[in-house]
Design a protein around this motif. Structure first.
Motif, mmCIF file in Angstrom:
data_model
loop_
_atom_site.group_PDB
_atom_site.id
_atom_site.type_symbol
_atom_site.label_atom_id
_atom_site.label_comp_id
_atom_site.label_asym_id
_atom_site.label_seq_id
_atom_site.Cartn_x
_atom_site.Cartn_y
_atom_site.Cartn_z
ATOM 1 N N ASN A 197 0.823 -1.219 0.000
ATOM 2 C CA ASN A 197 0.000 0.000 0.000
ATOM 3 C C ASN A 197 0.852 1.263 0.000
ATOM 4 O OD1 ASN A 197 0.912 -0.427 2.635
ATOM 5 N ND2 ASN A 197 -0.899 0.506 3.570
ATOM 6 N N ASP A 198 2.099 1.147 -0.464
ATOM 7 C CA ASP A 198 2.972 2.316 -0.515
ATOM 8 C C ASP A 198 2.955 2.925 -1.925
ATOM 9 O OD1 ASP A 198 4.219 0.138 -1.689
ATOM 10 O OD2 ASP A 198 6.219 0.594 -0.912
ATOM 11 N N LYS A 199 3.832 3.849 -2.175
ATOM 12 C CA LYS A 199 4.005 4.498 -3.482
ATOM 13 C C LYS A 199 2.670 4.976 -4.063
ATOM 14 C CE LYS A 199 8.281 1.939 -4.418
ATOM 15 N NZ LYS A 199 9.178 3.074 -4.156
ATOM 16 N N GLU A 200 2.274 4.473 -5.234
ATOM 17 C CA GLU A 200 1.062 4.959 -5.898
ATOM 18 C C GLU A 200 -0.181 4.734 -5.040
ATOM 19 O OE1 GLU A 200 3.201 2.877 -7.279
ATOM 20 O OE2 GLU A 200 4.163 4.052 -8.882
ATOM 21 N N GLU A 201 -0.216 3.619 -4.325
ATOM 22 C CA GLU A 201 -1.381 3.348 -3.475
ATOM 23 C C GLU A 201 -1.453 4.345 -2.320
ATOM 24 O OE1 GLU A 201 -3.919 1.536 -3.875
ATOM 25 O OE2 GLU A 201 -3.326 0.232 -5.531
ATOM 26 N N LEU A 202 -0.304 4.705 -1.756
ATOM 27 C CA LEU A 202 -0.297 5.706 -0.691
ATOM 28 C C LEU A 202 -0.750 7.056 -1.239
ATOM 29 C CD1 LEU A 202 0.327 6.638 2.178
ATOM 30 C CD2 LEU A 202 2.713 6.953 1.483
ATOM 31 N N ASP A 243 13.533 4.179 0.497
ATOM 32 C CA ASP A 243 12.072 4.096 0.647
ATOM 33 C C ASP A 243 11.572 5.174 1.601
ATOM 34 O OD1 ASP A 243 11.930 1.805 -0.972
ATOM 35 O OD2 ASP A 243 12.213 0.465 0.751
ATOM 36 N N ALA A 244 12.277 5.321 2.712
ATOM 37 C CA ALA A 244 11.866 6.297 3.728
ATOM 38 C C ALA A 244 11.916 7.714 3.158
ATOM 39 C CB ALA A 244 12.764 6.185 4.954
ATOM 40 N N ARG A 245 12.952 8.006 2.398
ATOM 41 C CA ARG A 245 13.073 9.344 1.817
ATOM 42 C C ARG A 245 11.960 9.619 0.819
ATOM 43 N NH1 ARG A 245 19.664 10.249 1.061
ATOM 44 N NH2 ARG A 245 20.041 10.700 3.287
ATOM 45 N N GLU A 246 11.609 8.611 0.014
ATOM 46 C CA GLU A 246 10.525 8.778 -0.952
ATOM 47 C C GLU A 246 9.192 8.979 -0.241
ATOM 48 O OE1 GLU A 246 10.409 5.549 -3.684
ATOM 49 O OE2 GLU A 246 12.417 5.934 -4.499
ATOM 50 N N LEU A 248 8.721 10.213 2.814
ATOM 51 C CA LEU A 248 8.717 11.545 3.429
ATOM 52 C C LEU A 248 8.506 12.631 2.376
ATOM 53 C CD1 LEU A 248 11.611 11.236 6.044
ATOM 54 C CD2 LEU A 248 9.154 11.363 6.496
ATOM 55 N N GLU A 249 9.108 12.467 1.223
ATOM 56 C CA GLU A 249 8.940 13.451 0.148
ATOM 57 C C GLU A 249 7.466 13.559 -0.238
ATOM 58 O OE1 GLU A 249 10.572 14.381 -4.396
ATOM 59 O OE2 GLU A 249 11.239 12.589 -3.308
ATOM 60 N N MET A 250 6.781 12.424 -0.349
ATOM 61 C CA MET A 250 5.369 12.441 -0.694
ATOM 62 C C MET A 250 4.538 13.110 0.401
ATOM 63 S SD MET A 250 2.758 9.247 -1.431
ATOM 64 C CE MET A 250 3.858 8.526 -2.647
ATOM 65 N N ILE A 251 4.822 12.765 1.646
ATOM 66 C CA ILE A 251 4.070 13.329 2.769
ATOM 67 C C ILE A 251 4.280 14.833 2.852
ATOM 68 C CG2 ILE A 251 3.981 13.412 5.303
ATOM 69 C CD1 ILE A 251 4.428 10.350 5.233
ATOM 70 N N PHE A 266 -2.224 17.799 8.286
ATOM 71 C CA PHE A 266 -3.103 16.660 8.013
ATOM 72 C C PHE A 266 -2.396 15.311 7.964
ATOM 73 C CE2 PHE A 266 -5.544 14.053 4.827
ATOM 74 C CZ PHE A 266 -6.611 13.779 5.661
ATOM 75 N N ILE A 267 -1.470 15.133 7.023
ATOM 76 C CA ILE A 267 -0.807 13.836 6.861
ATOM 77 C C ILE A 267 0.570 13.898 7.518
ATOM 78 C CG2 ILE A 267 0.079 14.472 4.553
ATOM 79 C CD1 ILE A 267 -1.140 10.962 5.494
ATOM 80 N N HIS A 268 0.855 12.945 8.402
ATOM 81 C CA HIS A 268 2.071 13.010 9.216
ATOM 82 C C HIS A 268 2.848 11.699 9.153
ATOM 83 C CE1 HIS A 268 0.635 16.726 11.146
ATOM 84 N NE2 HIS A 268 -0.548 16.140 11.158
ATOM 85 N N ALA A 269 4.155 11.821 9.151
ATOM 86 C CA ALA A 269 5.031 10.651 9.197
ATOM 87 C C ALA A 269 5.443 10.388 10.641
ATOM 88 C CB ALA A 269 6.274 10.886 8.341
ATOM 89 N N SER A 270 5.433 9.128 11.039
ATOM 90 C CA SER A 270 5.907 8.785 12.380
ATOM 91 C C SER A 270 7.414 8.993 12.459
ATOM 92 C CB SER A 270 5.543 7.342 12.728
ATOM 93 O OG SER A 270 6.218 6.449 11.867
#
Length: 449
Positions: A197-202, A243-246, A248-251, A266-270
């Motif tokens: 559920n990452d990348k395009e799905e996220l 992966d983590a950098r990508e 975070l970039e999206m978020i 609204f959208i937050h990274a842990s």
């Protein structure tokens, strides 16, 4: 009504119930002629200034009390079951479920999977919506309960069914529409699984969830926790630094898009994402009031900011003027998980510089019990702490964060007690609360948690 109702465990001194003669062992049957299903019925029915309460005594005699009180005033009754009902277990078989990744032989309560919407309001638990009936939704609207915390994972219905292994999981998302239309405040969670559920799905999920703004106040994205006990489970892989950098970039991209429109990020990274990516934590303003601390979102930033404030206060109070006496050093030790270790180490060094009588050892505890991929201190066990501190120069005390213990108890996840750890290490073990001020006070021995 025989056999129904809720057993009274305790009656508060000076309360209405005490004055009426309600006692432990009595059973509450009805309020205003209505049966009480659970704590929410009870709290709702108690609101009026005049209520009629039916209570059954141990001998079977029923007493009807006519009570005049202040609006929303409580009766002072504590029940045997805080929920006043059975806990609802989860009907899903999620590919990311951490309970399925635990070893055998731990205490039974750790294996219970709850998906009870009532615990979302009472304890902040996240629910999938799959276990909620129409009546549950109706009661939330009737009682105006909020906020409710929802585990979305994805807004792709087919993918959600596969991730939760529940053919109704996609349809359950429609319940979020009902809650939104009713104005019930929501917070969301996405457990991110690599290649699922990452990348395009996220990207799709974040975009879809923005339609619930501002009723949906926040959504956290947390990486799936992978223990070493995954034999026979869905083959999930850990995220890499890239992966983590990508992620975070999206978020961050979505935060920049949403904030000017709604005044929320609204959208937050842990916090784990920033550690894995090797990036700096955002400033405190980016967390919108820290709505998702329990999900590890902003916990480290809040700790660091509180620490800075407390250090400034200590300076103004003249506490930093304290000097060592007769060359005596005060030596203490701190132990924490991999995630918090670099930040705790930095704070400890700051304190050593400010207070010349302090020597602080900071130990990073590797999670051998669940596997080294588990980096949060809340999943450390007593045996790992014991094994990795044994024989180390610990000084006069070892300080541990309060989340290593079961809530309100002095027991670690593996049932080792704080007393047993003290005996093994031959040193005092103090539990420190989570604020920056408590961190400083505990080290200086002004107070401990």
């Amino acid at each position: 009504m025989k056999g129904k109702g809720h057993t009274v465990k305790k009656v508060e001194e000076g309360s209405i119930a005490k004055e009426l003669g309600i006692e432990p062992g009595d059973r509450l049957l009805q309020i205003n002629g209505e049966e009480v299903t659970d704590i929410f019925d009870y709290q709702y029915l108690l609101q009026d200034e005049y209520i009629e309460t039916l209570v059954e005594k141990p001998d079977g005699e029923e007493w009807l009390f006519e009570i005049e009180k202040d609006y929303e005033e409580d009766l002072g009754i504590v029940f045997e079951n805080g929920l006043m009902d059975e806990y609802r277990s989860c009907c899903n078989k999620c590919i990311f479920c951490f309970i399925d990744q635990m070893p055998k032989g731990m205490r039974e309560t750790l294996y219970f999977k709850d998906d009870d919407s009532r615990l979302s309001f009472l304890q902040g638990n996240y629910v999938t919506l799959t276990n909620m009936s129409e009546n549950d939704i109706d009661r939330i609207m009737k009682y105006r309960l909020s906020p409710i915390n929802i585990s979305f994972q994805t807004t792709n219905p087919d993918l959600r069914c596969r991730m939760l292994n529940n053919r109704f999981a996609g349809e359950a998302l429609k319940k979020a529409d009902l809650l939104y239309e009713a104005g019930i405040t929501m917070n969301g969670q996405i457990v991110l699984c690599k290649g699922v559920n990452d990348k395009e799905e996220l990207e799709r999920t974040i975009s879809d969830l923005t339609k619930y703004l501002p009723v949906l106040e926040s959504v956290s994205v947390v990486p799936v926790g992978l223990s070493k006990y995954r034999e026979g489970l869905y083959p999930l892989e850990p995220f890499t630094k890239e992966d983590a950098r990508e992620t975070l970039e999206m978020i961050h991209k979505w935060q920049e898009k949403i904030y000017p429109l709604h005044g929320l990020h609204f959208i937050h990274a842990s916090d784990e994402w920033y550690l894995l990516a090797g990036e700096e934590l955002p400033n405190g303003e980016k967390y919108d009031g820290y709505l998702q601390l329990e999900n590890g979102v902003g916990m480290l930033r809040l700790l660091l900011d509180e620490f800075e404030t407390a250090m400034e206060e200590a300076k103004k109070e003249g506490r930093m003027a304290q000097k060592r006496k007769d060359g005596e050093m005060r030596t203490v030790s701190l132990a924490t998980g991999k995630l918090a270790y670099p930040y705790i180490l930095s704070m400890a060094k700051r304190m050593e510089e400010a207070f010349d009588f302090l020597k602080i050892h900071v130990f990073e505890i590797v999670n051998d019990f669940f596997g080294e991929r588990i980096t949060v201190s809340g999943l450390l066990t007593g045996q790992d702490i014991e094994k990795q501190l044994k024989g180390k120069p610990l000084g006069t005390r070892v300080l541990l964060p309060e989340n290593v213990l079961r809530s309100g108890e002095d027991v670690f996840l593996d049932d080792m007690t704080v007393e047993e750890l003290e005996k093994s290490l031959q040193v005092k073990v103090d539990i420190v609360k989570s604020s920056g001020r408590d961190f400083i006070d505990a080290i200086l021995q002004d107070k401990t948690g």
